[in-house]
Design a protein around this motif. Structure first.
Motif, mmCIF file in Angstrom:
data_model
loop_
_atom_site.group_PDB
_atom_site.id
_atom_site.type_symbol
_atom_site.label_atom_id
_atom_site.label_comp_id
_atom_site.label_asym_id
_atom_site.label_seq_id
_atom_site.Cartn_x
_atom_site.Cartn_y
_atom_site.Cartn_z
ATOM 1 N N TYR A 62 0.964 -1.200 0.120
ATOM 2 C CA TYR A 62 0.109 0.017 -0.070
ATOM 3 C C TYR A 62 0.867 1.333 -0.132
ATOM 4 O O TYR A 62 1.807 1.182 0.486
ATOM 5 C CB TYR A 62 -0.935 -0.077 1.239
ATOM 6 C CG TYR A 62 -1.806 -1.379 1.396
ATOM 7 C CD1 TYR A 62 -2.882 -1.395 0.311
ATOM 8 C CD2 TYR A 62 -1.670 -1.885 2.370
ATOM 9 C CE1 TYR A 62 -3.691 -2.580 0.379
ATOM 10 C CE2 TYR A 62 -2.593 -3.154 2.586
ATOM 11 C CZ TYR A 62 -3.637 -3.395 1.742
ATOM 12 O OH TYR A 62 -4.256 -4.424 1.897
ATOM 13 N N ASN A 109 -7.803 8.250 1.051
ATOM 14 C CA ASN A 109 -8.960 8.162 0.267
ATOM 15 C C ASN A 109 -10.094 8.395 1.067
ATOM 16 O O ASN A 109 -10.895 8.985 0.850
ATOM 17 C CB ASN A 109 -9.174 6.787 -0.443
ATOM 18 C CG ASN A 109 -10.409 6.635 -1.099
ATOM 19 O OD1 ASN A 109 -11.362 6.578 -0.498
ATOM 20 N ND2 ASN A 109 -10.198 6.085 -2.352
ATOM 21 N N GLU A 111 -12.540 6.158 1.714
ATOM 22 C CA GLU A 111 -13.706 4.994 1.517
ATOM 23 C C GLU A 111 -15.114 5.594 1.467
ATOM 24 O O GLU A 111 -15.724 5.327 0.303
ATOM 25 C CB GLU A 111 -13.381 3.781 2.596
ATOM 26 C CG GLU A 111 -14.309 2.552 2.110
ATOM 27 C CD GLU A 111 -14.206 1.267 3.005
ATOM 28 O OE1 GLU A 111 -13.981 1.484 4.175
ATOM 29 O OE2 GLU A 111 -14.257 0.302 2.315
ATOM 30 N N SER A 112 -15.631 5.890 2.581
ATOM 31 C CA SER A 112 -17.003 6.520 2.705
ATOM 32 C C SER A 112 -16.903 7.179 3.967
ATOM 33 O O SER A 112 -16.373 6.884 4.867
ATOM 34 C CB SER A 112 -17.874 5.293 2.618
ATOM 35 O OG SER A 112 -17.793 4.627 3.745
ATOM 36 N N SER A 115 -16.897 5.215 7.177
ATOM 37 C CA SER A 115 -15.826 4.279 7.516
ATOM 38 C C SER A 115 -15.058 5.006 8.435
ATOM 39 O O SER A 115 -14.666 6.218 8.506
ATOM 40 C CB SER A 115 -15.179 4.294 6.299
ATOM 41 O OG SER A 115 -14.045 3.258 6.271
ATOM 42 N N LYS A 117 -12.079 4.988 8.206
ATOM 43 C CA LYS A 117 -10.847 5.431 7.206
ATOM 44 C C LYS A 117 -11.166 6.996 6.887
ATOM 45 O O LYS A 117 -10.256 7.922 6.594
ATOM 46 C CB LYS A 117 -10.854 4.773 5.971
ATOM 47 C CG LYS A 117 -10.534 3.379 6.187
ATOM 48 C CD LYS A 117 -10.495 2.479 4.900
ATOM 49 C CE LYS A 117 -10.217 1.065 4.922
ATOM 50 N NZ LYS A 117 -10.450 0.103 3.995
ATOM 51 N N TYR A 118 -12.609 7.269 6.984
ATOM 52 C CA TYR A 118 -12.947 8.758 6.850
ATOM 53 C C TYR A 118 -12.569 9.565 7.841
ATOM 54 O O TYR A 118 -11.992 10.811 7.741
ATOM 55 C CB TYR A 118 -14.445 8.857 6.407
ATOM 56 C CG TYR A 118 -14.800 10.350 6.371
ATOM 57 C CD1 TYR A 118 -14.485 10.950 4.862
ATOM 58 C CD2 TYR A 118 -15.528 10.917 7.080
ATOM 59 C CE1 TYR A 118 -14.973 12.292 4.481
ATOM 60 C CE2 TYR A 118 -15.753 12.413 6.771
ATOM 61 C CZ TYR A 118 -15.681 12.799 5.521
ATOM 62 O OH TYR A 118 -16.170 14.344 5.361
ATOM 63 N N LYS A 121 -9.114 10.086 7.444
ATOM 64 C CA LYS A 121 -8.692 11.059 6.543
ATOM 65 C C LYS A 121 -8.819 12.389 6.735
ATOM 66 O O LYS A 121 -7.802 13.261 6.852
ATOM 67 C CB LYS A 121 -9.654 11.055 5.254
ATOM 68 C CG LYS A 121 -9.266 11.873 4.116
ATOM 69 C CD LYS A 121 -10.239 11.548 2.943
ATOM 70 C CE LYS A 121 -10.074 12.208 1.454
ATOM 71 N NZ LYS A 121 -10.828 11.911 0.441
ATOM 72 N N ASN A 149 -6.899 13.107 -3.617
ATOM 73 C CA ASN A 149 -8.353 12.573 -3.159
ATOM 74 C C ASN A 149 -9.394 13.399 -2.820
ATOM 75 O O ASN A 149 -10.168 13.046 -1.987
ATOM 76 C CB ASN A 149 -8.210 11.322 -2.194
ATOM 77 C CG ASN A 149 -7.635 10.310 -2.600
ATOM 78 O OD1 ASN A 149 -8.174 9.692 -3.856
ATOM 79 N ND2 ASN A 149 -6.735 9.239 -2.291
#
Length: 256
Positions: A62, A109, A111-112, A115, A117-118, A121, A149
DNA sequence: ATGGCAGGAATGTCCTGA
């Protein structure tokens, strides 16, 4: 001096294309993202054989970023990662090239919006903003190149309503982009092009490139002093038409 | 509404990307 950014989506797969593109476009600085390559296996010999130096920050599978610099240019003061931010994901590398501070970044990124991951972010964006502000305090000639992104405005996406408040287009992400602009940076592409339907990424699926259904998420932000030197900024769609392309295509800025 | 394509790790099929 020309500087470019390109998310290559695996340098192992795309190395021949990078070397071909550099042969066609002998630019001074090329920032790469998504090397997807462990740090020790970076193809330095092949890049040196093409007449370039490199600074890189690799990671297995990654992320991973690199700055390629043409021989004859000075390359120094390399810093990997965001100082003061302990991040396992290798997304940032900086270097000074002929007096220009260059930061190469692969933004999260996300993801959504639902998530975790947001949330990562948004935190990552806050850390990057802090880093950019500190760099601008000491470097007059500054450029932030990479895969952000983030699609800054509705005209940067093929279906603004479909993308409304979706990841890449959410208000907090766009606010972060605007805060970077507010630091005195300019979106170099928009200095020379006011058109819509200008994209830098297209999904591999559903012939999205052929239908020009994409998003503009790869950017080159430049400080005031570089803005005064800028004469062009173009998205080079040629490599996206090659066999087995990256889903992103290069963006290039020309400075006097 | 869903999956569609691509790369990596692994050698099944899942994770991630945007």
């Amino acid at each position: 001096m020309r500087l470019a950014t390109w998310n290559v989506n695996s340098l192992k797969v795309r190395l021949p294309q990078v070397l071909q593109w550099l042969a066609d476009n002998p630019i001074e600085v090329l920032c790469l993202q998504e090397l997807k390559m462990d740090h020790p296996v970076f193809p330095l010999a092949e890049i040196e054989a093409a007449g370039y130096q490199a600074a890189w920050f690799g990671q297995k599978t990654y992320n991973g970023v690199a700055i390629l610099v043409k021989n004859g240019c000075s390359l120094g003061d390399v810093v990997a990662g965001i100082p003061g931010y302990d991040d396992e994901q290798r997304r940032v590398i900086a270097a000074t090239v002929d007096g220009v501070r260059v930061v190469c970044a692969y933004f999260v990124n996300g993801e959504s919006v639902e998530s975790p991951k947001y949330q990562y972010k948004l935190q990552w964006l806050a850390e990057l903003e802090r880093y950019v502000a500190s760099e601008l305090a000491v470097h007059r000639d500054f450029a932030l190149l990479g895969d952000y992104n983030i699609a800054p405005e509705d005209r940067d996406v093929y279906d603004p309503e479909g993308w409304r408040e979706q990841v890449l287009c959410t208000t907090p992400e766009r606010d972060s982009f605007r805060r970077l602009i507010g630091m005195g940076l300019a979106d170099s592409f928009r200095l020379f092009n006011d058109e819509d339907k200008q994209y830098s990424w297209w999904d591999y699926r559903a012939m999205m490139f052929r239908r020009n259904m994409g998003v503009r998420i790869d950017h080159i932000l430049i400080s005031d002093s570089l803005k005064a030197r800028a004469s062009a900024c173009v998205i080079d769609k040629a490599p996206r038409k090659w066999e087995r392309p990256s889903d992103h295509t290069p963006v290039v800025v020309t400075l006097a």
